[in-house]
Write a protein that holds these residues in place. Sequence first.
Motif, PDB file in Angstrom:
ATOM      1  N   THR A  97       0.832  -1.143  -0.050  1.00  8.47           N
ATOM      2  CA  THR A  97      -0.179  -0.041   0.034  1.00  8.47           C
ATOM      3  C   THR A  97       0.850   1.236  -0.122  1.00  8.47           C
ATOM      4  O   THR A  97       1.968   1.081   0.358  1.00  8.47           O
ATOM      5  N   LEU A  98       0.249   2.315  -0.235  1.00 10.95           N
ATOM      6  CA  LEU A  98       0.634   3.676  -0.185  1.00 10.95           C
ATOM      7  C   LEU A  98       0.019   4.231   0.981  1.00 10.95           C
ATOM      8  O   LEU A  98      -1.307   4.571   1.147  1.00 10.95           O
ATOM      9  N   ASN A  99       0.827   4.729   2.300  1.00 14.27           N
ATOM     10  CA  ASN A  99       0.095   5.136   3.309  1.00 14.27           C
ATOM     11  C   ASN A  99       0.391   6.530   3.435  1.00 14.27           C
ATOM     12  O   ASN A  99       1.334   6.978   4.065  1.00 14.27           O
ATOM     13  N   PRO A 100      -0.407   7.507   2.839  1.00 19.88           N
ATOM     14  CA  PRO A 100       0.005   8.958   2.820  1.00 19.88           C
ATOM     15  C   PRO A 100       0.164   9.465   4.276  1.00 19.88           C
ATOM     16  O   PRO A 100      -0.419   9.303   5.148  1.00 19.88           O
ATOM     17  N   MET A 101       1.199  10.107   4.663  1.00 22.85           N
ATOM     18  CA  MET A 101       1.839  10.866   5.800  1.00 22.85           C
ATOM     19  C   MET A 101       0.923  12.102   5.766  1.00 22.85           C
ATOM     20  O   MET A 101       0.528  12.948   4.806  1.00 22.85           O
ATOM     21  N   GLY A 102       0.647  12.399   7.044  1.00 26.13           N
ATOM     22  CA  GLY A 102      -0.254  13.746   7.260  1.00 26.13           C
ATOM     23  C   GLY A 102       0.242  14.803   8.150  1.00 26.13           C
ATOM     24  O   GLY A 102       1.174  14.492   8.973  1.00 26.13           O
TER      25      GLY A 102
END
Length: 262
Positions: A97-102
């Motif tokens: 997966t790509l787990n976007p940083m926030g």
Amino acid sequence: MTVLATLLLVACGKQDDTVHVKLGVVGEKNKQWEYVRDQLKEKENIDLELLKFTEYRQPIVALEDGSIDLHSALTEIYMDQMNEEGGYSNTTIAYTTLNPMGIFSNKIDDVKDLADGATVALPDDVSNESRALLLLQTAGLIKLDPSKGNLPSHTDITSNPKNLQFKIMASNQTARVLDDVDISLINNDMAADAGLVPTKDAIFLEPIADSSKPYYNVIAARKDEVDNETYQTIVKYFQTEEVAKIIDEESNGSSVPVWDKK
């Protein structure tokens, strides 16, 4: 040979048919892997044991020393950096997966409202600090030396118009200090463990683009075991529509399957 001895041998043979694999993960929420574990047990006689770690370096070391067989918790850029620093051989066998940083805050609702001199929490490992700084640049808060590519550090900031003050700490602390800083750059899974939903709670979320590929999460094995048939079976059971649906539901769309992307 007695009948009893024969029965014992048969029983032992049946037990030996089960293949045991230890998979390292980070964080408590792993419903997709729990589903895969159950499917593998039922259909392939593979006993997949999930070992939970609390920070990102631990599964790399555990894979290297043989405490686990695989891990699925890290971005490729982070793993490659730790390999280089530690002389490890963790090797990608599949993408997940790509787990976007926030960017998260308990004090403001928009990055535009960030005050001069505001405090910013950043993760301290090389790849995640770089990722956080690049995200701050995307949000228009700083500028970085472009020659540093995907791995700038805070010393490579060339423009900081709001005079932001940086507090650098372990990734698993960035969510815990939200009350003590103005904004915090938090990895997706650390946010989830803290009860945050990146797509809802982040005041600015990392966009998905071609430049995101270094941040794809991976399934990794030791270099000499990348072609292991059991491990490839595990990959096959993970990279399915059913798992993609679980990921979407559990992350509220904050985690994006990327195994079909090139």
